[in-house]
Design a protein around this motif. Structure first.
Motif, PDB file in Angstrom:
ATOM      1  N   LEU A 176       0.736  -1.030   0.005  1.00  0.00           N
ATOM      2  CA  LEU A 176       0.023   0.083   0.115  1.00  0.00           C
ATOM      3  C   LEU A 176       0.758   1.210   0.039  1.00  0.00           C
ATOM      4  CD1 LEU A 176      -2.541  -1.106   2.605  1.00  0.00           C
ATOM      5  CD2 LEU A 176      -2.960  -1.307   0.034  1.00  0.00           C
ATOM      6  N   ASP A 177       1.952   1.062  -0.860  1.00  0.00           N
ATOM      7  CA  ASP A 177       2.900   2.406  -1.148  1.00  0.00           C
ATOM      8  C   ASP A 177       2.144   3.752  -1.143  1.00  0.00           C
ATOM      9  OD1 ASP A 177       4.011  -0.190  -1.527  1.00  0.00           O
ATOM     10  OD2 ASP A 177       5.741   0.664  -1.640  1.00  0.00           O
ATOM     11  N   LYS A 178       1.124   3.719  -1.957  1.00  0.00           N
ATOM     12  CA  LYS A 178       0.556   4.936  -2.546  1.00  0.00           C
ATOM     13  C   LYS A 178       0.084   5.716  -1.333  1.00  0.00           C
ATOM     14  CE  LYS A 178      -2.378   2.738  -5.382  1.00  0.00           C
ATOM     15  NZ  LYS A 178      -3.484   2.588  -6.139  1.00  0.00           N
ATOM     16  N   TYR A 179      -0.384   4.909  -0.107  1.00  0.00           N
ATOM     17  CA  TYR A 179      -1.180   5.831   0.677  1.00  0.00           C
ATOM     18  C   TYR A 179      -0.375   6.266   1.882  1.00  0.00           C
ATOM     19  CZ  TYR A 179      -5.017   3.305  -1.415  1.00  0.00           C
ATOM     20  OH  TYR A 179      -5.720   2.675  -2.402  1.00  0.00           O
ATOM     21  N   VAL A 180       1.186   6.181   1.716  1.00  0.00           N
ATOM     22  CA  VAL A 180       2.152   6.692   2.667  1.00  0.00           C
ATOM     23  C   VAL A 180       1.912   8.216   2.945  1.00  0.00           C
ATOM     24  CG1 VAL A 180       4.491   7.003   3.069  1.00  0.00           C
ATOM     25  CG2 VAL A 180       3.649   4.997   2.388  1.00  0.00           C
ATOM     26  N   GLU A 181       1.595   8.777   1.671  1.00  0.00           N
ATOM     27  CA  GLU A 181       1.570  10.291   1.914  1.00  0.00           C
ATOM     28  C   GLU A 181       0.419  10.577   2.739  1.00  0.00           C
ATOM     29  OE1 GLU A 181       1.824  14.285  -1.369  1.00  0.00           O
ATOM     30  OE2 GLU A 181       2.327  12.220  -1.921  1.00  0.00           O
ATOM     31  N   ILE A 182      -0.965   9.898   2.537  1.00  0.00           N
ATOM     32  CA  ILE A 182      -1.878  10.341   2.965  1.00  0.00           C
ATOM     33  C   ILE A 182      -1.623  10.264   4.415  1.00  0.00           C
ATOM     34  CG2 ILE A 182      -4.481   9.400   3.359  1.00  0.00           C
ATOM     35  CD1 ILE A 182      -4.540   8.927   0.524  1.00  0.00           C
ATOM     36  N   PHE A 183      -1.144   9.005   5.022  1.00  0.00           N
ATOM     37  CA  PHE A 183      -0.989   8.792   6.345  1.00  0.00           C
ATOM     38  C   PHE A 183      -0.164   9.720   7.004  1.00  0.00           C
ATOM     39  CE2 PHE A 183      -3.025   4.989   5.596  1.00  0.00           C
ATOM     40  CZ  PHE A 183      -3.232   4.321   6.952  1.00  0.00           C
ATOM     41  N   ALA A 184       0.858  10.258   6.280  1.00  0.00           N
ATOM     42  CA  ALA A 184       1.824  11.492   6.774  1.00  0.00           C
ATOM     43  C   ALA A 184       1.265  12.683   6.904  1.00  0.00           C
ATOM     44  CB  ALA A 184       2.964  11.629   5.742  1.00  0.00           C
ATOM     45  N   GLU A 185       0.279  12.994   5.787  1.00  0.00           N
ATOM     46  CA  GLU A 185      -0.682  14.497   5.815  1.00  0.00           C
ATOM     47  C   GLU A 185      -1.326  14.478   7.292  1.00  0.00           C
ATOM     48  OE1 GLU A 185      -2.344  14.789   2.124  1.00  0.00           O
ATOM     49  OE2 GLU A 185      -0.695  15.182   0.920  1.00  0.00           O
ATOM     50  N   ASN A 186      -1.992  13.313   7.421  1.00  0.00           N
ATOM     51  CA  ASN A 186      -2.894  13.109   8.599  1.00  0.00           C
ATOM     52  C   ASN A 186      -2.344  12.965   9.993  1.00  0.00           C
ATOM     53  OD1 ASN A 186      -6.097  13.359   7.465  1.00  0.00           O
ATOM     54  ND2 ASN A 186      -4.761  12.410   6.000  1.00  0.00           N
ATOM     55  N   GLU A 187      -0.846  12.851   9.960  1.00  0.00           N
ATOM     56  CA  GLU A 187      -0.237  12.747  11.172  1.00  0.00           C
ATOM     57  C   GLU A 187      -0.233  11.563  11.670  1.00  0.00           C
ATOM     58  OE1 GLU A 187       0.235  16.024  13.590  1.00  0.00           O
ATOM     59  OE2 GLU A 187       0.140  17.435  11.986  1.00  0.00           O
ATOM     60  N   ASP A 216       0.883   7.965  12.758  1.00  0.00           N
ATOM     61  CA  ASP A 216       1.977   7.310  13.273  1.00  0.00           C
ATOM     62  C   ASP A 216       1.666   5.895  13.594  1.00  0.00           C
ATOM     63  OD1 ASP A 216       1.173   7.557  15.790  1.00  0.00           O
ATOM     64  OD2 ASP A 216       2.808   8.733  16.382  1.00  0.00           O
ATOM     65  N   LEU A 217       2.360   4.890  14.131  1.00  0.00           N
ATOM     66  CA  LEU A 217       1.904   3.694  14.255  1.00  0.00           C
ATOM     67  C   LEU A 217       1.358   3.454  15.607  1.00  0.00           C
ATOM     68  CD1 LEU A 217       4.889   1.290  13.389  1.00  0.00           C
ATOM     69  CD2 LEU A 217       2.789   1.560  12.148  1.00  0.00           C
ATOM     70  N   ASP A 218       1.309   4.529  16.396  1.00  0.00           N
ATOM     71  CA  ASP A 218       0.675   4.519  17.825  1.00  0.00           C
ATOM     72  C   ASP A 218      -0.711   4.833  17.507  1.00  0.00           C
ATOM     73  OD1 ASP A 218       0.359   4.416  20.402  1.00  0.00           O
ATOM     74  OD2 ASP A 218       0.759   6.465  20.814  1.00  0.00           O
ATOM     75  N   ALA A 219      -0.964   5.779  16.721  1.00  0.00           N
ATOM     76  CA  ALA A 219      -2.236   6.254  16.235  1.00  0.00           C
ATOM     77  C   ALA A 219      -3.053   5.436  15.313  1.00  0.00           C
ATOM     78  CB  ALA A 219      -2.333   7.577  15.367  1.00  0.00           C
ATOM     79  N   ALA A 220      -2.250   4.587  14.377  1.00  0.00           N
ATOM     80  CA  ALA A 220      -2.837   3.488  13.666  1.00  0.00           C
ATOM     81  C   ALA A 220      -3.565   2.465  14.214  1.00  0.00           C
ATOM     82  CB  ALA A 220      -1.589   2.848  12.680  1.00  0.00           C
ATOM     83  N   GLN A 221      -3.338   2.138  15.633  1.00  0.00           N
ATOM     84  CA  GLN A 221      -3.793   1.092  16.176  1.00  0.00           C
ATOM     85  C   GLN A 221      -5.295   1.365  16.265  1.00  0.00           C
ATOM     86  OE1 GLN A 221      -1.495  -0.105  20.011  1.00  0.00           O
ATOM     87  NE2 GLN A 221      -0.825   1.785  19.575  1.00  0.00           N
ATOM     88  N   TYR A 222      -5.627   2.574  16.439  1.00  0.00           N
ATOM     89  CA  TYR A 222      -7.075   2.847  16.806  1.00  0.00           C
ATOM     90  C   TYR A 222      -7.795   3.180  15.474  1.00  0.00           C
ATOM     91  CZ  TYR A 222      -4.579   3.479  21.191  1.00  0.00           C
ATOM     92  OH  TYR A 222      -3.700   3.447  22.309  1.00  0.00           O
ATOM     93  N   LEU A 223      -7.425   3.096  14.337  1.00  0.00           N
ATOM     94  CA  LEU A 223      -8.067   3.363  13.011  1.00  0.00           C
ATOM     95  C   LEU A 223      -9.173   2.392  12.865  1.00  0.00           C
ATOM     96  CD1 LEU A 223      -5.152   4.037  10.485  1.00  0.00           C
ATOM     97  CD2 LEU A 223      -6.632   5.775  11.411  1.00  0.00           C
ATOM     98  N   THR A 224     -10.432   3.025  12.582  1.00  0.00           N
ATOM     99  CA  THR A 224     -11.602   2.308  12.347  1.00  0.00           C
ATOM    100  C   THR A 224     -11.800   2.300  10.770  1.00  0.00           C
ATOM    101  OG1 THR A 224     -13.287   4.062  12.486  1.00  0.00           O
ATOM    102  CG2 THR A 224     -12.463   2.898  14.331  1.00  0.00           C
ATOM    103  N   ASP A 225     -12.576   1.284  10.202  1.00  0.00           N
ATOM    104  CA  ASP A 225     -13.085   1.366   9.050  1.00  0.00           C
ATOM    105  C   ASP A 225     -13.748   2.690   8.483  1.00  0.00           C
ATOM    106  OD1 ASP A 225     -13.378  -0.227   6.487  1.00  0.00           O
ATOM    107  OD2 ASP A 225     -15.383   0.264   6.579  1.00  0.00           O
ATOM    108  N   GLU A 226     -14.541   3.410   9.319  1.00  0.00           N
ATOM    109  CA  GLU A 226     -14.968   4.881   8.907  1.00  0.00           C
ATOM    110  C   GLU A 226     -13.831   5.608   8.769  1.00  0.00           C
ATOM    111  OE1 GLU A 226     -18.025   6.002   8.273  1.00  0.00           O
ATOM    112  OE2 GLU A 226     -18.500   3.636   8.255  1.00  0.00           O
ATOM    113  N   ASP A 227     -12.864   5.650   9.686  1.00  0.00           N
ATOM    114  CA  ASP A 227     -11.340   6.587   9.556  1.00  0.00           C
ATOM    115  C   ASP A 227     -10.917   6.380   8.105  1.00  0.00           C
ATOM    116  OD1 ASP A 227     -12.033   7.537  12.030  1.00  0.00           O
ATOM    117  OD2 ASP A 227     -10.591   5.943  12.960  1.00  0.00           O
ATOM    118  N   LEU A 228     -10.587   5.208   8.054  1.00  0.00           N
ATOM    119  CA  LEU A 228     -10.070   4.817   6.467  1.00  0.00           C
ATOM    120  C   LEU A 228     -10.904   5.204   5.417  1.00  0.00           C
ATOM    121  CD1 LEU A 228      -8.867   1.107   7.382  1.00  0.00           C
ATOM    122  CD2 LEU A 228      -7.398   3.298   7.386  1.00  0.00           C
TER     123      LEU A 228
END
Length: 480
Positions: free
Chosen positions: A14-25, A27-39
């Motif tokens: 999923l390389d193409k989504y690296v920039e989207i994750f960076a723009e929304n700050e 990190d791996l700590d925050a990624a633990q709490y991502l939901t389907d709605e967030d994505l």
């Protein structure tokens, strides 16, 4: 941590989504709490969403997060004003005596996940898990002007979320929360047992813990300084000065009974205002646009500026200068916790404008809604669905696709606005658009395109990072 996110996403292709994750700050700590709605909000299609969610559930994810925290460069100590939340699970000792250890472990995990999810959604940072306690900061690593209010909202939401968790015996859990605000020093602490990341020192965390210990199950208690920052945003009960163990002297204490629906964030936080000084050019421009709107030349003003620079104060002065004029005044207020809730500022405005009361029956609310829209039954039917009112017995079922329903709702709202301006000029104020939801953004764009020949002045306040989607229009002005 950015490189860790890159490696994680690339490992899933999923390389193409690296920039989207960076723009929304994220990190791996925050990624633990991502939901389907967030994505979905981030724009990921179904396949990548499934990959990310599956990866989050793997134990290896937590191991990578923990290793990243251990390997990160030590955090330099800094002095900050934080709001600290301490949440405790009530009766955990008795519960652990009754439950099988594996069942108790599962209950604790569900409790911690519920509290952590609530904290994350309200821009907080989970700093530590202390047995059955959760310590969270608001205002770190990034400061927020409404961090005290967000902490209190998180406390109320945490109590509610924990109450929905059932033990294997079918009993509901209960939590209690203490919240305090003050100066602390944030930094890594290193000792013989290892390093504690982002530890805080000062009286504030102790005060939050003491307040939590005094709270009854299901209660949220706050300190005096936190109360000072809240203004009139919450319904509070003054418990008076209290002697707290380990805290010198007495400390004022307040119990939070709930959040108050407000017309604007500024109204909730402002006390007695001093005289308005300066900003005469900006105020003069707003009044000039208001006079043009009164002549049937509809105007839009985008008032953009950093937090705390005085956007809401300028709007309040415009209200005062036009207070004696016979006009309709419509105020819509966005909020960060509802940035993904469709039409939230509209819903809040409609409830207030229709004067819904807690004791109203569904029929009484529909009567008020019909009166608000001047008997337009189609608009009432559409808005009843928006307000989660049961209107099928009165209007019949509304058989529309979600997209068609949204478009018809926007048309009904615009139609109501134009019906008002036929009677008298409309001052349409939309505050904090940087927290706007996508559906309300579509509504604003539609209004901009329809009011050029109407007696409407629409003023939108926002921070610089939000860009108006309606582009350059002859009747639109940017006031930075």
């Amino acid at each position: 941590m950015v490189n860790d996110v890159q490696s994680w996403l690339r490992g899933m292709g999923l390389d193409k989504y690296v920039e989207i994750f960076a723009e929304n700050e994220i990190d791996l700590d925050a990624a633990q709490y991502l939901t389907d709605e967030d994505l979905k909000e981030l724009g990921l299609p179904l396949g990548p969403r499934k990959k990310v969610l599956a990866s989050i559930q793997k134990p290896e994810m937590m191991a990578v997060v923990a290793k990243g925290a251990e390997d990160a460069a030590p955090l330099e100590a800094e002095r900050r004003q934080l709001t600290v939340l301490f949440c405790d699970l009530v009766g955990s000792t008795a519960l652990s005596a009754r439950l099988d250890p594996e069942d108790m472990r599962e209950v604790l995990h569900r409790y911690q996940d519920a509290v952590a999810g609530v904290v994350s959604r309200h821009d907080g940072y989970v700093a530590n898990y202390l047995g059955d306690g959760v310590l969270a900061y608001f205002g770190w690593p990034r400061a927020h002007e409404d961090q005290a209010a967000q902490a209190v909202r998180a406390g109320l939401a945490a109590v509610g979320a924990v109450a929905s968790i059932l033990t294997p015996e079918g009993e509901g859990l209960m939590a209690r929360v203490g919240i305090a605000t003050g100066q602390v020093v944030v930094g890594d602490l290193k000792g013989e047992s290892g390093r504690q990341s982002a530890a805080i020192s000062g009286e504030t965390p102790n005060l939050a813990a003491r307040l939590q210990s005094l709270a009854e199950p299901g209660q949220v208690l706050i300190s005096g300084m936190t109360q000072n920052l809240l203004g009139r945003q919450f319904d509070l009960a003054d418990l008076g000065p209290q002697e707290l163990k380990g805290i010198e002297g007495t400390a004022p204490e307040w119990r939070v009974r709930g959040e108050v629906e407000i017309q604007s964030r500024f109204e909730a936080r402002a006390g007695d205002l001093v005289d308005f000084v300066g900003r005469e050019h900006e105020l003069g421009l707003l009044i000039d646009r208001w006079r043009l709107a009164g002549k049937g030349e509809g105007q839009v003003v985008l008032l953009s500026g950093e937090a705390g620079i005085g956007k809401s104060r300028l709007i309040e002065e415009l209200r005062r200068r036009t207070a004696r004029e016979d006009v309709f005044r419509l105020t819509y207020q966005c909020a960060p916790q509802y940035a993904n809730s469709a039409f939230w500022p509209v819903i809040l405005h409609l409830r207030r404008a229709a004067d819904f009361q807690p004791g109203d029956t569904s029929s009484a609310q529909l009567d008020k809604l019909e009166a608000l829209v001047n008997g337009d039954r189609e608009a009432a039917q559409l808005l009843a669905v928006l307000l989660s009112l049961s209107g099928e017995d009165r209007y019949g079922a509304l058989e529309l696709s979600p997209q068609a329903h949204k478009q018809r709702t926007i048309e009904a709202l615009v139609r109501q606005l134009l019906a008002l301006e036929e009677r008298k000029p409309v001052l349409f104020l939309f505050e904090d658009a940087h927290w706007i939801d996508p559906s309300s953004t579509e509504l604003l764009s539609e209004i901009v395109g329809r009011i050029a020949d109407a007696r409407v002045l629409m003023v939108v306040t926002t921070r610089p990072e939000w860009q108006a989607p309606w582009g350059d229009q002859p009747h639109s002005t940017l006031l930075s």
